[in-house]
Design an enzyme around this catalytic site. Structure first.
Site, mmCIF file in Angstrom:
data_model
loop_
_atom_site.group_PDB
_atom_site.id
_atom_site.type_symbol
_atom_site.label_atom_id
_atom_site.label_comp_id
_atom_site.label_asym_id
_atom_site.label_seq_id
_atom_site.Cartn_x
_atom_site.Cartn_y
_atom_site.Cartn_z
ATOM 1 N N LYS A 298 -0.869 -10.181 6.123
ATOM 2 C CA LYS A 298 -0.655 -11.115 5.007
ATOM 3 C C LYS A 298 -1.864 -12.024 4.862
ATOM 4 O O LYS A 298 -2.358 -12.256 3.764
ATOM 5 C CB LYS A 298 0.601 -11.985 5.220
ATOM 6 C CG LYS A 298 1.922 -11.291 5.122
ATOM 7 C CD LYS A 298 2.294 -10.820 3.735
ATOM 8 C CE LYS A 298 1.791 -9.463 3.430
ATOM 9 N NZ LYS A 298 2.566 -8.295 3.629
ATOM 10 N N ASN B 52 -3.744 8.125 -15.054
ATOM 11 C CA ASN B 52 -3.560 7.469 -13.755
ATOM 12 C C ASN B 52 -3.591 8.564 -12.694
ATOM 13 O O ASN B 52 -2.914 9.574 -12.842
ATOM 14 C CB ASN B 52 -2.187 6.765 -13.774
ATOM 15 C CG ASN B 52 -1.740 6.333 -12.398
ATOM 16 O OD1 ASN B 52 -2.567 6.010 -11.549
ATOM 17 N ND2 ASN B 52 -0.444 6.328 -12.166
ATOM 18 N N GLY B 53 -4.385 8.374 -11.650
ATOM 19 C CA GLY B 53 -4.441 9.379 -10.588
ATOM 20 C C GLY B 53 -5.818 10.019 -10.520
ATOM 21 O O GLY B 53 -6.790 9.454 -11.016
ATOM 22 N N LYS C 222 -1.032 -2.919 -6.245
ATOM 23 C CA LYS C 222 0.333 -2.937 -5.718
ATOM 24 C C LYS C 222 0.798 -1.547 -5.290
ATOM 25 O O LYS C 222 1.491 -1.403 -4.295
ATOM 26 C CB LYS C 222 1.269 -3.495 -6.794
ATOM 27 C CG LYS C 222 2.708 -3.658 -6.352
ATOM 28 C CD LYS C 222 2.854 -4.790 -5.367
ATOM 29 C CE LYS C 222 4.252 -4.896 -4.805
ATOM 30 N NZ LYS C 222 4.263 -5.656 -3.545
ATOM 31 N N HIS D 157 -7.366 -7.017 27.749
ATOM 32 C CA HIS D 157 -8.134 -5.763 27.820
ATOM 33 C C HIS D 157 -9.304 -5.759 26.837
ATOM 34 O O HIS D 157 -9.860 -4.701 26.552
ATOM 35 C CB HIS D 157 -7.201 -4.569 27.563
ATOM 36 C CG HIS D 157 -6.113 -4.465 28.584
ATOM 37 N ND1 HIS D 157 -6.351 -4.112 29.893
ATOM 38 C CD2 HIS D 157 -4.782 -4.735 28.508
ATOM 39 C CE1 HIS D 157 -5.218 -4.140 30.578
ATOM 40 N NE2 HIS D 157 -4.248 -4.521 29.754
HETATM 41 C C1 F6R Z 1 0.820 -5.273 2.114
HETATM 42 C C2 F6R Z 1 1.157 -4.228 1.184
HETATM 43 C C3 F6R Z 1 0.734 -2.824 1.476
HETATM 44 C C4 F6R Z 1 1.921 -1.876 1.235
HETATM 45 C C5 F6R Z 1 1.477 -0.417 1.392
HETATM 46 C C6 F6R Z 1 2.637 0.535 1.228
HETATM 47 O O1 F6R Z 1 1.264 -6.511 1.685
HETATM 48 O O2 F6R Z 1 1.755 -4.468 0.181
HETATM 49 O O3 F6R Z 1 0.266 -2.703 2.778
HETATM 50 O O4 F6R Z 1 2.923 -2.197 2.144
HETATM 51 O O5 F6R Z 1 0.496 -0.118 0.452
HETATM 52 O O6 F6R Z 1 3.225 0.409 -0.023
HETATM 53 P P1 F6R Z 1 4.657 1.001 -0.312
HETATM 54 O O7 F6R Z 1 5.624 0.255 0.528
HETATM 55 O O8 F6R Z 1 4.872 0.806 -1.788
HETATM 56 O O9 F6R Z 1 4.615 2.446 0.071
#
Ligand code: F6R
Length: 588
Positions: A465, A100-101, A583, A484
């Site tokens: 969203k 991963n990465g 995520k 604007h």
């Molecule tokens: C939007 C969303 C992303 C995260 C962003 C930061 O619904 O989930 O915009 O907010 O990738 O993620 P975190 O908070 O885990 O650093």
């Protein structure tokens, strides 16, 4: 950004790997695979698509393997296909790797491997690790892995399996998450805690540069110089059910509905850590760094800090701070906000500010995450695992933590937080009414969200969203900016969502609503109950309970989350795993 799992023990290795992988699918889901050592040989199965494709192809397979690794992929190098899916192996099929990465120097490594006559089969950076371990293996997997980590540059985590040592997994982390799960006669490995919960609650998150050696009867952790490390075992309190859908159609809907509880739990957690927090008055200014939804909560917190503490603050997109010339000193407090605590942009921005002398306070949902461990102080949001890719309950939890922090010397203001759960409950009763708007709104091609002051970030969050789960173009704007330029976009087909609560900018918002109507725009308002003026301007008016102006972001966002959810669901889209997103974004 991918998910890694590993298992050693005499349980059903394949079942454990597949179940753990399903829990990690939110990290990426364009292909998946597993590797097992069976009768001294490497067995690898991988499939493009979601994890159910891998499960289908392995249906009915029995295995006696005592060790296995698995992977769910979100492509960074190389297109989505079986060849690029993990695990990757060396040429002789003796070593398998999940990764991963990003290996930043992989091109150079690949050239060296090709020069040695090694056949490089995939377009990934990950395959290089398998070949390098094979080349450096002298009878001890830990030693070979350790040697190879010195050759790799970048931010990554990986796990290795070998036919030479069929009951052993060795793994390493550098800037990408990896957590060990401890069992009885069996041990586990995963990129994140939820993947371990079906099997154990005793976990040890690995720290930067650590190697782990997993065998059925024990786990050893080593520092980058191979010195052994003793780590405290964390006991995870989350229940498995809270990581399941709990009767809702999607995790996102469940998580939206969990928000009243999340506020209460976050406050409870904060009270218990009060004495561990820095004193804001000790700093000249605050610099917020975050991405996406977390950035929107920072934008709201900026107003709270100005109002309640008179402390100047900046809000930086994390990806913009690291390479900026912003003068930062020991008089600055950097507040890094991140649900996952693993977002590379946020971590690296925060670390660069820390290097420049700032004190680092993080607000994270995942205890033991990289950002948590890298910070001078941490606040936890206690939202529990958030599985839907679109952040909802963690946003509300971040707002709770930030409001709490911003009102540290005013108990009266602070106590207002206790009103929030009931207010959110009341807004949630509007779900059916909001759902009824979704058939008409789902044919929209483009939407505008407008707000001012504390509700401008809510306009941004509402638009985010909608676009991320329904794929409808949406733009959030400070309402005053419409004239604007963006006002040119308005016609009778364009819904304009206006957040117009009776606060200091209410009259201005009404004027902006008039501007929308004058261009035949379709106004959908979110305003206080009984606001007839606003209702007379709106095609649809969503009425929320009245509350103090400072608290409004906690409740104005709820109808917008619900709207985005119902529109995406009406369109039949994969709400919890929208296309192109993952995520946790552990690459810059
Ligand atoms: C939007 C969303 C992303 C995260 C962003 C930061 O619904 O989930 O915009 O907010 O990738 O993620 P975190 O908070 O885990 O650093």
């Amino acid at each position: 950004m991918c998910g890694i799992v590993g298992y050693v023990g005499s349980g059903d290795t394949l079942l454990v790997l597949l179940e753990a992988l399903e829990k990690l699918e939110y990290r990426g889901y364009d292909s998946s695979g597993v590797a097992l050592i069976e009768d001294g040989k490497l067995f690898i199965e991988k499939k493009p698509g979601k994890i159910r494709e891998l499960i289908k192809s392995l249906w009915g397979k029995k295995t006696s393997a005592k060790a296995g690794i698995g992977h769910t992929r979100w492509a960074t190098h190389g297109q989505v296909c079986e060849l690029n899916a993990h695990p990757h192996s060396d040429s002789k099929g003796e070593f398998a790797v999940v990764h991963n990465g990003i290996i930043e120097n992989y091109r150079h490594l690949k050239e060296q491997l090709l020069a040695k006559g090694i056949e490089y089969r995939s377009q990934t950076d990950s395959e290089a690790i398998a070949h390098l371990i094979a080349l450096n293996y002298k009878g001890d997997l830990l030693e070979a892995t350790h040697k190879v980590t010195k050759m790799l540059e970048g931010a990554f985590a990986f796990a290795v399996l070998s036919t030479h040592e069929p009951e052993r997994i060795v793994a390493f982390r550098r800037s990408s998450p990896l957590v060990v799960g401890l069992g009885e006669g069996e041990n586990f490995l995963a990129s994140d805690i939820p993947a371990l919960l079906p099997f154990t609650r005793r976990v040890v998150p690995l720290s930067e540069g650590e190697l782990v050696d997993l065998r059925p009867d024990g786990v050893s952790i080593y520092a980058e110089d191979l010195s052994p490390i003793t780590r405290e075992v964390m006991y995870v309190q989350w229940d498995v059910i809270s990581a399941e859908k709990g009767g809702f159609k999607h995790f996102m809907l469940k998580e939206i509905n969990e928000q009243p509880r999340v506020v209460s739990e976050t406050i409870r957690g904060l009270i218990s850590r009060e004495s561990e927090l820095p004193n804001l008055a000790d700093f000249r200014r605050v610099i917020f760094v975050a991405c996406g939804t977390s950035l929107h909560s920072a934008m709201i917190a900026k107003h709270w800090l100005s109002r309640f503490q008179k402390i100047p603050s900046e809000v930086y997109h994390a990806s913009e701070l690291r390479y900026s010339d912003e003068p930062i000193s020991s008089q600055d407090l950097v507040i890094a906000i991140s649900q996952s605590g693993e977002t590379a942009d946020t971590r690296f921005a925060a670390l660069s500010a820390k290097e420049r002398g700032a004190t680092l306070l993080s607000i994270v949902n995942v205890v033991g995450s990289a950002l948590d461990r890298e910070s001078d102080f941490s606040l936890y949001t206690h939202a529990g695992p958030e599985i839907g890719v679109a952040a909802t309950k963690t946003f509300i939890a971040q707002l709770s933590a930030l409001y709490y922090l911003s009102t540290y010397n005013d108990q009266k203001l602070r106590q207002k937080l206790s009103l929030i759960p009931a207010l959110i409950e009341e807004v949630l009763t509007l779900s059916e009414r909001i759902k009824a708007l979704s058939p008409e709104l789902s044919s929209t091609k483009s939407a505008l969200y407008i707000g001012r002051y504390l509700n401008y970030p809510i306009a941004l969050e509402g638009a985010l969203k909608l676009k991320e789960i329904s794929y409808i173009h949406a733009e959030g704007l400070p309402a005053g900016e419409m004239k604007h330029g963006p006002i040119a976009l308005i016609d009778e087909k364009t819904p304009v969502f206006a957040i117009a609560v009776q606060d200091r900018v209410y009259e201005k918002m009404l004027s902006n609503a008039e501007e929308v109507l004058a261009r035949r725009g379709k106004l959908i308002s979110v305003g206080f109950k009984g606001d007839e003026k606003l209702q007379s301007l709106s095609k649809y008016a969503i009425e929320i309970p009245k509350t103090d102006e400072y608290l409004t972001p906690f409740i104005t966002i709820i109808p917008l989350q619900l709207l985005a959810y119902f529109i995406a669901d009406h369109l039949g889209l994969d709400v919890d795993q929208p296309r192109n997103l993952a995520k946790t974004v552990t690459v810059e």
